[in-house]
Scaffold this active site. Structure first.
Site, mmCIF file in Angstrom:
data_model
loop_
_atom_site.group_PDB
_atom_site.id
_atom_site.type_symbol
_atom_site.label_atom_id
_atom_site.label_comp_id
_atom_site.label_asym_id
_atom_site.label_seq_id
_atom_site.Cartn_x
_atom_site.Cartn_y
_atom_site.Cartn_z
ATOM 1 N N THR A 181 0.831 -1.188 -0.028
ATOM 2 C CA THR A 181 0.030 -0.320 0.052
ATOM 3 C C THR A 181 0.850 1.169 -0.056
ATOM 4 O O THR A 181 0.542 2.115 -0.819
ATOM 5 C CB THR A 181 -0.889 0.035 1.084
ATOM 6 O OG1 THR A 181 -1.860 -1.060 1.193
ATOM 7 C CG2 THR A 181 -1.472 1.267 1.255
ATOM 8 N N GLN B 76 0.981 -9.761 -6.322
ATOM 9 C CA GLN B 76 0.378 -11.232 -6.610
ATOM 10 C C GLN B 76 0.971 -12.089 -7.596
ATOM 11 O O GLN B 76 0.699 -13.083 -7.755
ATOM 12 C CB GLN B 76 -1.169 -11.100 -7.000
ATOM 13 C CG GLN B 76 -1.959 -10.152 -5.903
ATOM 14 C CD GLN B 76 -2.497 -11.060 -4.655
ATOM 15 O OE1 GLN B 76 -2.057 -12.275 -4.696
ATOM 16 N NE2 GLN B 76 -2.955 -10.496 -3.570
ATOM 17 N N ALA C 233 5.259 -7.101 -2.179
ATOM 18 C CA ALA C 233 4.562 -6.876 -0.750
ATOM 19 C C ALA C 233 5.337 -8.441 -0.114
ATOM 20 O O ALA C 233 5.097 -9.543 -0.536
ATOM 21 C CB ALA C 233 3.308 -7.094 -0.873
ATOM 22 N N GLY C 234 5.910 -8.202 1.158
ATOM 23 C CA GLY C 234 6.421 -9.192 1.960
ATOM 24 C C GLY C 234 5.358 -10.009 2.269
ATOM 25 O O GLY C 234 5.770 -11.478 2.061
ATOM 26 N N THR D 222 13.952 5.829 9.897
ATOM 27 C CA THR D 222 14.656 4.772 10.241
ATOM 28 C C THR D 222 14.660 3.587 9.667
ATOM 29 O O THR D 222 13.734 3.080 9.345
ATOM 30 C CB THR D 222 14.778 4.605 11.908
ATOM 31 O OG1 THR D 222 14.789 5.873 12.642
ATOM 32 C CG2 THR D 222 15.987 3.713 12.398
ATOM 33 N N CYS E 249 -8.348 -5.912 2.331
ATOM 34 C CA CYS E 249 -8.389 -4.561 2.285
ATOM 35 C C CYS E 249 -9.724 -3.870 2.239
ATOM 36 O O CYS E 249 -10.197 -2.966 3.109
ATOM 37 C CB CYS E 249 -7.591 -3.584 1.637
ATOM 38 S SG CYS E 249 -5.662 -4.123 1.588
#
Length: 404
Positions: free
Chosen positions: A74, A192, A212-213, A250, A344
């Site tokens: 996102t 995907q 995306a992890g 960070t 989502c």
């Protein structure tokens, strides 16, 4: 016993990624260090973060400097759209529109709307064909007023339909001029696709790509935007100027390390994994299609060679007349974890925007079901769905008939 068929929302955490994450956290307990600090501890942490970024880049045919690590897909999607449009705005270039498909993930659709509401952009929603593929003629038409960016997903998050990215890139390059020698930049969300389809940033000639992890066995809170060095991106927020001064904050060494492990694993095992998913998908489709009258399966049609390709890990079906809430409840009671579409947007089971974009009626667009598989999916899971879905469909249709 539960049978998890919602890997497109989040798949199981890869043990090797979990171990790498834990090891890095343990290292930080013994020797803390901010990767942006100039002392020895900071330099050591920065070296480990850079190594993780280099591993991600190598696995995806990119340069390390092109990898911007984020908190997930996102944020990466938001950064791609907002960063490009704001950069165009700051350079006073026009037009500053975003051309995206009508079946994008909510992270793209909502970002495009917000940019429009803020007066920074105009959204061109590109239609899709009835099978869910991007209408390439519509993509060509917007070149009469070239957009700042094309954003089209690699694989639809809901139906699993594979989009014609190569053809879109070819179209985008025809808009090359002195100001934009590569033509219109192309961004894709490959969340995907990674792990089941080839994702090769340079070879695919992309300008920006989201990963995306949690979709490939990495921890929640990890992801990346891969962006060409010459793609102009303005920062979305302020901060210390880390990561090309585009994404401050960070640096998360543990998350980067775990994501690198997950990406490498997804790429290294892709062919074998895709073949296994294809076999399970075929078994699942044949099992439910013969047992549920009127079932419609999204994807390849043997009678139409030109029909849409779908991810081997996704089975998307429509069960006309079935009440969606009743269907999911019946499957849940049978031990099946499934979904109507994007996690989502789960919670309010109205008509699917994706199915509406494909030309379905309001009633038919409420009848979608996504069964998505992953690394831990077994033949037993498929058998469980084949046994449970016909009864669940029958009861859901009964509820649908009462409420109609």
């Amino acid at each position: 016993m539960r049978h998890y068929l919602d890997h497109a929302a989040a798949t199981d955490l890869l043990p090797e990624a979990a171990a790498a994450h834990a090891d890095e956290l343990a290292r930080q307990v013994a020797a803390p260090g901010n990767p942006s600090s100039g002392h020895a501890a900071g330099r050591a942490a920065r070296a480990r973060w850079e190594e993780a970024r280099e591993r991600i880049a190598a696995a995806l045919d990119a340069d390390a400097a092109e990898v911007i690590l984020t908190s997930g897909a996102t944020e990466a999607d938001t950064l791609a759209l907002t960063g490009v449009v704001r950069a165009a705005h700051l350079a006073r270039r026009t037009p500053r529109c975003v051309a995206h498909s009508a079946v994008e993930h909510p992270s793209v659709l909502s970002t495009a709307r917000h940019l429009e509401d803020d007066g920074l952009s105009v959204a061109h929603q590109l239609p899709v064909l009835p099978d869910g593929r991007l209408d390439l003629d519509a993509a060509r038409e917007v070149l009469s007023c070239p957009p700042a960016l094309y954003s089209v997903t690699a694989v639809c998050h809901e139906t699993g339909v594979v989009q014609p990215l190569r053809e879109l890139v070819t179209i985008a390059r025809t808009a090359a001029d002195r100001e934009r020698p590569r033509g219109v930049p192309v961004h894709t969300d490959a969340s995907q696709a990674l792990g089941v389809l080839p994702v090769r940033f340079h070879a695919d000639d992309l300008d920006a790509c989201t990963i995306a992890g949690p979709k490939i066995g990495g921890p929640v809170g990890t992801g990346a935007l891969i962006a060409r060095r010459d793609l102009e991106l303005a920062p979305v927020g302020g901060g210390g100027g880390q990561q090309r001064s585009v994404r401050s904050g960070t640096l998360d060494v543990a998350g980067a390390t775990a994501l690198a492990v997950a990406v490498e694993h997804a790429v290294a095992t892709r062919e074998a994994h895709a073949a296994r998913m294809s076999a399970l998908r075929a078994e699942l489709v044949s099992g439910i299609a013969s047992r549920i009258p009127g079932l419609v399966v999204t994807g390849p049609d043997p009678d139409r060679p030109e029909s849409a390709e779908v991810s081997p890990a996704v089975v998307h079906v429509r069960i006309p007349g079935a009440d969606p809430d009743a269907l999911l409840l019946a499957l849940d009671a049978a031990g099946i974890d499934a979904s109507p579409g994007a996690a989502c947007t789960t919670g309010v089971l109205g008509a699917s925007d994706v199915l509406l974009a494909m030309g379905l009626s309001e009633a038919d667009a409420r009848t979608g079901l996504r069964l998505s598989m992953g690394r831990t999916t077994t033949a037993d899971d498929v058998v469980a769905v084949v046994r449970a879905l016909p009864g669940a469909a029958e009861s859901a249709r009964a509820v649908g008939a009462l409420s109609s």
